[in-house]
Design an enzyme around this catalytic site. Structure first.
Site, mmCIF file in Angstrom:
data_model
loop_
_atom_site.group_PDB
_atom_site.id
_atom_site.type_symbol
_atom_site.label_atom_id
_atom_site.label_comp_id
_atom_site.label_asym_id
_atom_site.label_seq_id
_atom_site.Cartn_x
_atom_site.Cartn_y
_atom_site.Cartn_z
ATOM 1 N N LYS A 122 -6.812 58.347 -11.146
ATOM 2 C CA LYS A 122 -7.096 57.263 -12.093
ATOM 3 C C LYS A 122 -8.123 56.245 -11.583
ATOM 4 O O LYS A 122 -8.835 55.642 -12.376
ATOM 5 C CB LYS A 122 -5.795 56.547 -12.480
ATOM 6 C CG LYS A 122 -4.920 57.379 -13.421
ATOM 7 C CD LYS A 122 -3.709 56.579 -13.871
ATOM 8 C CE LYS A 122 -2.962 57.307 -14.959
ATOM 9 N NZ LYS A 122 -1.843 56.525 -15.501
ATOM 10 N N ASP A 168 -3.031 53.102 -21.165
ATOM 11 C CA ASP A 168 -1.651 52.877 -20.707
ATOM 12 C C ASP A 168 -1.104 51.515 -21.153
ATOM 13 O O ASP A 168 0.016 51.419 -21.642
ATOM 14 C CB ASP A 168 -1.563 52.950 -19.169
ATOM 15 C CG ASP A 168 -1.695 54.374 -18.653
ATOM 16 O OD1 ASP A 168 -1.327 55.309 -19.385
ATOM 17 O OD2 ASP A 168 -2.170 54.543 -17.515
ATOM 18 N N GLY A 177 11.126 55.143 -22.202
ATOM 19 C CA GLY A 177 9.681 55.254 -21.968
ATOM 20 C C GLY A 177 8.946 56.212 -22.889
ATOM 21 O O GLY A 177 7.732 56.386 -22.747
HETATM 22 P P1 NAP Z 1 4.668 54.336 -8.334
HETATM 23 O O1 NAP Z 1 3.261 53.838 -8.265
HETATM 24 O O2 NAP Z 1 5.056 55.502 -7.504
HETATM 25 O O3 NAP Z 1 5.665 53.094 -7.980
HETATM 26 C C1 NAP Z 1 7.042 53.265 -7.904
HETATM 27 C C2 NAP Z 1 7.727 51.915 -7.731
HETATM 28 O O4 NAP Z 1 9.139 52.140 -7.705
HETATM 29 C C3 NAP Z 1 7.373 51.194 -6.441
HETATM 30 O O5 NAP Z 1 7.356 49.822 -6.683
HETATM 31 C C4 NAP Z 1 8.530 51.568 -5.503
HETATM 32 O O6 NAP Z 1 8.839 50.554 -4.569
HETATM 33 C C5 NAP Z 1 9.686 51.643 -6.488
HETATM 34 N N1 NAP Z 1 10.704 52.587 -6.005
HETATM 35 C C6 NAP Z 1 10.572 53.910 -5.766
HETATM 36 N N2 NAP Z 1 11.741 54.440 -5.335
HETATM 37 C C7 NAP Z 1 12.620 53.407 -5.283
HETATM 38 C C8 NAP Z 1 13.982 53.300 -4.896
HETATM 39 N N3 NAP Z 1 14.671 54.371 -4.480
HETATM 40 N N4 NAP Z 1 14.582 52.082 -4.957
HETATM 41 C C9 NAP Z 1 13.899 50.989 -5.368
HETATM 42 N N5 NAP Z 1 12.602 51.036 -5.745
HETATM 43 C C10 NAP Z 1 11.973 52.218 -5.705
HETATM 44 O O7 NAP Z 1 5.064 54.720 -9.830
HETATM 45 P P2 NAP Z 1 4.420 54.237 -11.216
HETATM 46 O O8 NAP Z 1 3.276 55.102 -11.569
HETATM 47 O O9 NAP Z 1 4.218 52.767 -11.176
HETATM 48 O O10 NAP Z 1 5.623 54.593 -12.216
HETATM 49 C C11 NAP Z 1 6.849 53.900 -12.153
HETATM 50 C C12 NAP Z 1 7.857 54.508 -13.137
HETATM 51 O O11 NAP Z 1 7.324 54.449 -14.443
HETATM 52 C C13 NAP Z 1 8.179 55.973 -12.883
HETATM 53 O O12 NAP Z 1 9.535 56.155 -13.183
HETATM 54 C C14 NAP Z 1 7.304 56.705 -13.881
HETATM 55 O O13 NAP Z 1 7.842 57.948 -14.245
HETATM 56 C C15 NAP Z 1 7.350 55.735 -15.045
HETATM 57 N N6 NAP Z 1 6.180 55.847 -15.934
HETATM 58 C C16 NAP Z 1 6.402 56.118 -17.247
HETATM 59 C C17 NAP Z 1 5.328 56.212 -18.107
HETATM 60 C C18 NAP Z 1 5.575 56.510 -19.568
HETATM 61 O O14 NAP Z 1 4.633 56.900 -20.276
HETATM 62 N N7 NAP Z 1 6.774 56.337 -20.054
HETATM 63 C C19 NAP Z 1 4.013 56.018 -17.634
HETATM 64 C C20 NAP Z 1 3.839 55.734 -16.286
HETATM 65 C C21 NAP Z 1 4.926 55.647 -15.439
HETATM 66 P P3 NAP Z 1 8.029 50.356 -3.185
HETATM 67 O O15 NAP Z 1 6.842 49.498 -3.539
HETATM 68 O O16 NAP Z 1 9.004 49.685 -2.313
HETATM 69 O O17 NAP Z 1 7.635 51.731 -2.707
#
Ligand code: NAP
Length: 281
Positions: A65, A101, A243
């Protein structure tokens, strides 16, 4: 015939072909939509392939991205602001980058009242939170707080939003959630906690009991359709949303760009939601 693709690594589990397919079929558009595994560092090879094979546009997921930006001929203002591109349209061999997004999430949450005048608490500080926090600030949230396992990552998002908008965002650790949600109007889970296929979930959901009545609880996860967080929030009388709305709207917004055609996104959502849900089940 329109030729589209989604690229990323991993890519096998991408739901993009399903979402775009539902929209394009409903519009009666003849299309091809392929999934292409493109590893980090291999964007140029894909761009070459896309141009030679008449690809009209492509969606991007991890890890491309940001990396795509240096190869674009033009970038839309929203994508430039975010420093992130999820949609590229190819016109006469020129690459134009967009990001749908933020608008996708905004459209989905608008059904539950949107951001205006809201105090928002976001759990997580990953890529998607940058987009949502920025959108929240731009669309009139009165306060945005980010609580994250790693506080410095929450601070990095807050610094990014402040640099772009001049607005301050509150940051904290995830453990502060019990007090952090006491005045919240919209709680957003943007961590993978509760997602199918991961073993991790919230250890303790009693913070939901601290939410003011009728708080909107939004989980970016769509599989399962109701996470443990959403179940608990619903039991307590809160409005909940998963979501799926974001997934669908960001895809349909990209289709509008590819087709250069206006159509009613909410109507398209209504027409295709059932089919998409059945394909997801
Ligand atoms: P990302 O960049 O990988 O970030 C993940 C975040 O979650 C980080 O802040 C991480 O904390 C935290 N995290 C991961 N494992 C954890 C745990 N076990 N306990 C507490 N915190 C935890 O992911 P992203 O792209 O931002 O996406 C985040 C979520 O949104 C995902 O579930 C993804 O599937 C969802 N999403 C949905 C859509 C949709 O269209 N519905 C679109 C995009 C994303 P740290 O900073 O401490 O590592």
């Amino acid at each position: 015939m329109i030729r589209l693709a989604v690229i990323g690594d991993p890519i096998e589990h991408s739901l993009s072909p399903m979402v775009h397919g539902a929209c394009l079929k409903e519009l009666g558009i003849d299309y091809e939509y392929e999934k292409v595994r493109v590893k980090k560092g291999e964007l140029l090879e894909f761009i070459d392939y896309a141009k030679k094979n008449g690809i009209d546009g492509f969606n991007l997921t991890m890890p491309h991205k940001t990396d795509i930006i240096e190869y674009l001929d033009e970038i839309d203002a929203e994508a430039e602001l975010l420093g992130s591109v999820n949609t590229v349209k190819i016109v006469k061999n020129r690459l134009i980058g967009y990001n749908t997004d933020g608008d996708g999430y905004f459209m989905s949450i608008s059904k539950s009242g949107g951001f205006k005048g809201k105090k928002i608490v976001i759990l997580g500080a990953g890529g998607v939170v940058r987009t949502i926090a920025l959108k929240g600030v731009k669309e009139g949230a009165t306060e945005v707080a980010i609580l994250n396992r790693t506080k410095k990552n929450a601070q990095a998002v807050a610094d990014f939003v402040c640099a772009k908008t001049g607005e301050k965002i509150l940051v904290g650790e995830m453990s502060e959630v019990f007090d952090g949600v006491k005045e919240c109007d919209l709680l957003i889970n943007a961590t993978p906690l509760g997602m199918s296929g991961t073993k991790s979930d919230f250890d303790d959901l009693s913070f939901v009991e601290n939410l003011p009545p009728k708080t909107i609880v939004s989980d970016l996860i769509y599989n399962p359709p109701k996470t443990s967080l959403l179940k608990k929030a619903e039991e307590m009388g809160h409005i909940v949303a998963n979501g799926l709305g974001m997934l669908i709207y960001q895809g349909f917004l990209a289709d509008k760009i590819y087709l250069g055609m206006d159509f009613d996104l909410d109507l398209m959502y209504e027409k295709t939601e059932k089919k998409i849900k059945s394909l997801l089940a």
